[in-house]
Design a protein around this motif. Structure first.
Motif, PDB file in Angstrom:
ATOM      1  N   ILE A  49       0.633  -1.173   0.043  1.00 58.42           N
ATOM      2  CA  ILE A  49      -0.164  -0.044   0.143  1.00 58.42           C
ATOM      3  C   ILE A  49       0.826   1.323  -0.044  1.00 58.42           C
ATOM      4  O   ILE A  49       1.816   1.309   0.805  1.00 58.42           O
ATOM      5  N   LYS A  50       0.527   2.202  -0.895  1.00 63.94           N
ATOM      6  CA  LYS A  50       1.228   3.517  -0.705  1.00 63.94           C
ATOM      7  C   LYS A  50      -0.211   4.312  -0.417  1.00 63.94           C
ATOM      8  O   LYS A  50      -0.922   4.418  -0.964  1.00 63.94           O
ATOM      9  N   PHE A  51       0.383   5.255   0.685  1.00 70.31           N
ATOM     10  CA  PHE A  51      -0.518   6.024   1.024  1.00 70.31           C
ATOM     11  C   PHE A  51      -0.686   7.542   0.386  1.00 70.31           C
ATOM     12  O   PHE A  51       0.611   7.929  -0.100  1.00 70.31           O
ATOM     13  N   LYS A  52      -1.905   8.303   0.143  1.00 63.88           N
ATOM     14  CA  LYS A  52      -1.779   9.451  -0.114  1.00 63.88           C
ATOM     15  C   LYS A  52      -1.051  10.511   0.577  1.00 63.88           C
ATOM     16  O   LYS A  52      -0.939  10.261   1.807  1.00 63.88           O
ATOM     17  N   ALA A  53      -0.408  11.590  -0.099  1.00 57.56           N
ATOM     18  CA  ALA A  53       0.311  12.449   0.727  1.00 57.56           C
ATOM     19  C   ALA A  53      -0.730  13.280   1.637  1.00 57.56           C
ATOM     20  O   ALA A  53      -1.968  13.201   1.292  1.00 57.56           O
ATOM     21  N   GLY A  54      -0.316  13.438   2.738  1.00 55.12           N
ATOM     22  CA  GLY A  54      -1.193  14.265   3.810  1.00 55.12           C
ATOM     23  C   GLY A  54      -2.045  13.224   4.650  1.00 55.12           C
ATOM     24  O   GLY A  54      -2.775  13.657   5.483  1.00 55.12           O
ATOM     25  N   THR A  55      -1.911  11.831   4.230  1.00 52.52           N
ATOM     26  CA  THR A  55      -2.540  10.837   5.186  1.00 52.52           C
ATOM     27  C   THR A  55      -2.082  10.901   6.667  1.00 52.52           C
ATOM     28  O   THR A  55      -0.776  10.948   6.855  1.00 52.52           O
ATOM     29  N   THR A  56      -2.875  11.223   7.713  1.00 52.57           N
ATOM     30  CA  THR A  56      -2.393  11.368   8.903  1.00 52.57           C
ATOM     31  C   THR A  56      -1.606   9.957   9.603  1.00 52.57           C
ATOM     32  O   THR A  56      -2.143   8.867   9.099  1.00 52.57           O
ATOM     33  N   PRO A  57      -0.809   9.812  10.450  1.00 47.70           N
ATOM     34  CA  PRO A  57      -0.404   8.917  11.250  1.00 47.70           C
ATOM     35  C   PRO A  57      -1.280   8.000  11.946  1.00 47.70           C
ATOM     36  O   PRO A  57      -1.367   6.748  12.037  1.00 47.70           O
ATOM     37  N   GLU A  58      -2.264   8.802  12.380  1.00 45.50           N
ATOM     38  CA  GLU A  58      -3.504   7.908  12.905  1.00 45.50           C
ATOM     39  C   GLU A  58      -4.350   7.173  12.040  1.00 45.50           C
ATOM     40  O   GLU A  58      -4.731   6.165  12.376  1.00 45.50           O
ATOM     41  N   TYR A 100       0.106 -13.977   9.665  1.00 46.07           N
ATOM     42  CA  TYR A 100       0.054 -12.787   9.086  1.00 46.07           C
ATOM     43  C   TYR A 100       1.078 -11.958   9.559  1.00 46.07           C
ATOM     44  O   TYR A 100       1.454 -12.228  11.018  1.00 46.07           O
ATOM     45  N   SER A 101       1.739 -11.200   8.966  1.00 44.90           N
ATOM     46  CA  SER A 101       2.626 -10.245   9.483  1.00 44.90           C
ATOM     47  C   SER A 101       2.480  -9.035   8.395  1.00 44.90           C
ATOM     48  O   SER A 101       2.003  -9.015   7.613  1.00 44.90           O
ATOM     49  N   ALA A 102       2.921  -7.811   8.854  1.00 46.83           N
ATOM     50  CA  ALA A 102       3.073  -6.633   8.268  1.00 46.83           C
ATOM     51  C   ALA A 102       4.215  -5.720   8.784  1.00 46.83           C
ATOM     52  O   ALA A 102       4.596  -5.822  10.086  1.00 46.83           O
ATOM     53  N   GLY A 103       4.387  -4.926   7.969  1.00 47.79           N
ATOM     54  CA  GLY A 103       5.245  -3.623   8.565  1.00 47.79           C
ATOM     55  C   GLY A 103       5.600  -2.608   7.532  1.00 47.79           C
ATOM     56  O   GLY A 103       5.036  -2.687   6.392  1.00 47.79           O
ATOM     57  N   ARG A 104       6.260  -1.611   7.967  1.00 46.30           N
ATOM     58  CA  ARG A 104       6.336  -0.350   6.987  1.00 46.30           C
ATOM     59  C   ARG A 104       7.668  -0.806   6.312  1.00 46.30           C
ATOM     60  O   ARG A 104       8.736  -1.279   6.891  1.00 46.30           O
ATOM     61  N   VAL A 105       7.496  -0.159   4.937  1.00 49.62           N
ATOM     62  CA  VAL A 105       8.908  -0.242   4.047  1.00 49.62           C
ATOM     63  C   VAL A 105      10.141   0.552   4.519  1.00 49.62           C
ATOM     64  O   VAL A 105       9.753   1.666   5.042  1.00 49.62           O
ATOM     65  N   GLU A 106      11.177  -0.017   4.788  1.00 50.20           N
ATOM     66  CA  GLU A 106      12.494   0.625   5.097  1.00 50.20           C
ATOM     67  C   GLU A 106      12.773   1.364   3.933  1.00 50.20           C
ATOM     68  O   GLU A 106      12.972   0.744   2.770  1.00 50.20           O
ATOM     69  N   LYS A 107      13.104   2.466   4.075  1.00 48.28           N
ATOM     70  CA  LYS A 107      13.613   3.242   2.764  1.00 48.28           C
ATOM     71  C   LYS A 107      14.888   3.480   2.557  1.00 48.28           C
ATOM     72  O   LYS A 107      15.546   4.065   3.714  1.00 48.28           O
ATOM     73  N   ASN A 108      15.492   2.670   1.919  1.00 45.92           N
ATOM     74  CA  ASN A 108      17.169   2.775   1.726  1.00 45.92           C
ATOM     75  C   ASN A 108      17.294   3.657   0.761  1.00 45.92           C
ATOM     76  O   ASN A 108      18.551   4.269   0.581  1.00 45.92           O
ATOM     77  N   ASN A 109      16.771   3.715  -0.466  1.00 46.57           N
ATOM     78  CA  ASN A 109      16.863   4.405  -1.748  1.00 46.57           C
ATOM     79  C   ASN A 109      15.772   5.045  -2.211  1.00 46.57           C
ATOM     80  O   ASN A 109      14.432   4.605  -1.846  1.00 46.57           O
ATOM     81  N   GLY A 130      10.447   4.206  -2.411  1.00 43.72           N
ATOM     82  CA  GLY A 130       9.437   5.048  -1.966  1.00 43.72           C
ATOM     83  C   GLY A 130       7.993   4.658  -2.766  1.00 43.72           C
ATOM     84  O   GLY A 130       6.999   5.358  -2.685  1.00 43.72           O
ATOM     85  N   GLN A 131       8.031   3.661  -3.348  1.00 43.43           N
ATOM     86  CA  GLN A 131       6.977   3.287  -4.238  1.00 43.43           C
ATOM     87  C   GLN A 131       5.845   2.759  -3.174  1.00 43.43           C
ATOM     88  O   GLN A 131       4.438   3.132  -3.501  1.00 43.43           O
ATOM     89  N   PHE A 132       5.938   2.179  -2.240  1.00 47.76           N
ATOM     90  CA  PHE A 132       4.857   1.726  -1.005  1.00 47.76           C
ATOM     91  C   PHE A 132       5.419   2.014   0.372  1.00 47.76           C
ATOM     92  O   PHE A 132       6.604   2.360   0.616  1.00 47.76           O
ATOM     93  N   ASP A 133       4.302   2.213   1.160  1.00 44.23           N
ATOM     94  CA  ASP A 133       4.580   2.467   2.626  1.00 44.23           C
ATOM     95  C   ASP A 133       4.721   1.210   3.424  1.00 44.23           C
ATOM     96  O   ASP A 133       5.199   1.219   4.607  1.00 44.23           O
ATOM     97  N   VAL A 134       3.637   0.302   3.224  1.00 41.32           N
ATOM     98  CA  VAL A 134       3.285  -0.761   4.131  1.00 41.32           C
ATOM     99  C   VAL A 134       3.157  -2.044   3.397  1.00 41.32           C
ATOM    100  O   VAL A 134       2.728  -1.699   2.165  1.00 41.32           O
ATOM    101  N   ILE A 135       3.593  -2.992   4.010  1.00 41.25           N
ATOM    102  CA  ILE A 135       3.222  -4.394   2.964  1.00 41.25           C
ATOM    103  C   ILE A 135       2.875  -5.436   4.127  1.00 41.25           C
ATOM    104  O   ILE A 135       3.068  -5.359   5.503  1.00 41.25           O
ATOM    105  N   HIS A 136       1.795  -5.931   3.610  1.00 42.62           N
ATOM    106  CA  HIS A 136       1.107  -6.877   4.409  1.00 42.62           C
ATOM    107  C   HIS A 136       1.217  -8.375   3.784  1.00 42.62           C
ATOM    108  O   HIS A 136       1.346  -8.576   2.602  1.00 42.62           O
ATOM    109  N   TYR A 137       1.665  -9.275   4.489  1.00 40.74           N
ATOM    110  CA  TYR A 137       1.957 -10.754   4.156  1.00 40.74           C
ATOM    111  C   TYR A 137       0.637 -11.712   4.659  1.00 40.74           C
ATOM    112  O   TYR A 137       0.590 -11.707   5.990  1.00 40.74           O
ATOM    113  N   LEU A 138       0.027 -12.273   3.864  1.00 41.50           N
ATOM    114  CA  LEU A 138      -0.953 -13.434   4.299  1.00 41.50           C
ATOM    115  C   LEU A 138      -0.736 -14.752   4.050  1.00 41.50           C
ATOM    116  O   LEU A 138      -0.314 -14.699   2.555  1.00 41.50           O
ATOM    117  N   THR A 139      -0.397 -15.724   4.754  1.00 46.97           N
ATOM    118  CA  THR A 139      -0.276 -17.101   4.399  1.00 46.97           C
ATOM    119  C   THR A 139      -1.542 -17.928   4.558  1.00 46.97           C
ATOM    120  O   THR A 139      -2.252 -17.780   5.691  1.00 46.97           O
TER     121      THR A 139
END
Length: 134
Positions: free
Chosen positions: A42-51, A73-82, A86-95
């Motif tokens: 998921i990539k959030f729109k600019a201005g999406t609040t942390p809440e 199930y696991s999820a996390g925020r994308v670590e920005k290294n380069n 910046g293409q996505f903000d969070v990733i969810h994994y479902l098995t």
């Protein structure tokens, strides 16, 4: 009365050993292997609040309880290294235990309600299924 106490004295360790063996057996019995994994980026729109992002994360995590074949199930925020990160903000994994379980997830009413309630904050979404190599 001594023979009765002696019998109980022998039965208590035997019973404890049986319980211990059942616990060990349950821990090492192979379970049915998972077949399918779904990755949701998921990539959030600019201005999406942390809440709003935290609400999204909580709501998505609660979906795992509404689909019977989710084994992990696991999820996390994308670590920005380069810059490409910046293409996505969070990733969810479902098995899922089965491919049918993954299909039920797509058609799940709770998932559709989650999408309707959160998609206003999403800029882009990428969903991929993959088979799990055995």
């Amino acid at each position: 009365m001594k023979p009765k106490n002696k019998t109980i004295g022998y039965l208590v360790p035997v019973f404890a050993l049986c319980v211990f063996m059942l616990v060990i057996y349950g821990a090492y019995v192979p379970h049915k292997a998972a077949e399918t994994q779904r990755v949701v980026c998921i990539k959030f729109k600019a201005g999406t609040t942390p809440e709003d992002i935290e609400k999204h994360m909580r709501d998505f995590a609660s979906l795992k309880n509404n689909v019977k074949d989710v084994v992990a199930y696991s999820a996390g925020r994308v670590e920005k290294n380069n810059e490409a990160d910046g293409q996505f903000d969070v990733i969810h994994y479902l098995t899922f235990r089965t491919k049918e379980g993954a299909q039920q997830y797509v058609a799940n009413a709770d998932r559709k309600a989650f999408i309707k309630g959160n998609e206003a904050n999403w800029d882009k979404v990428l969903e991929l299924n993959s088979s799990i190599e055995k």
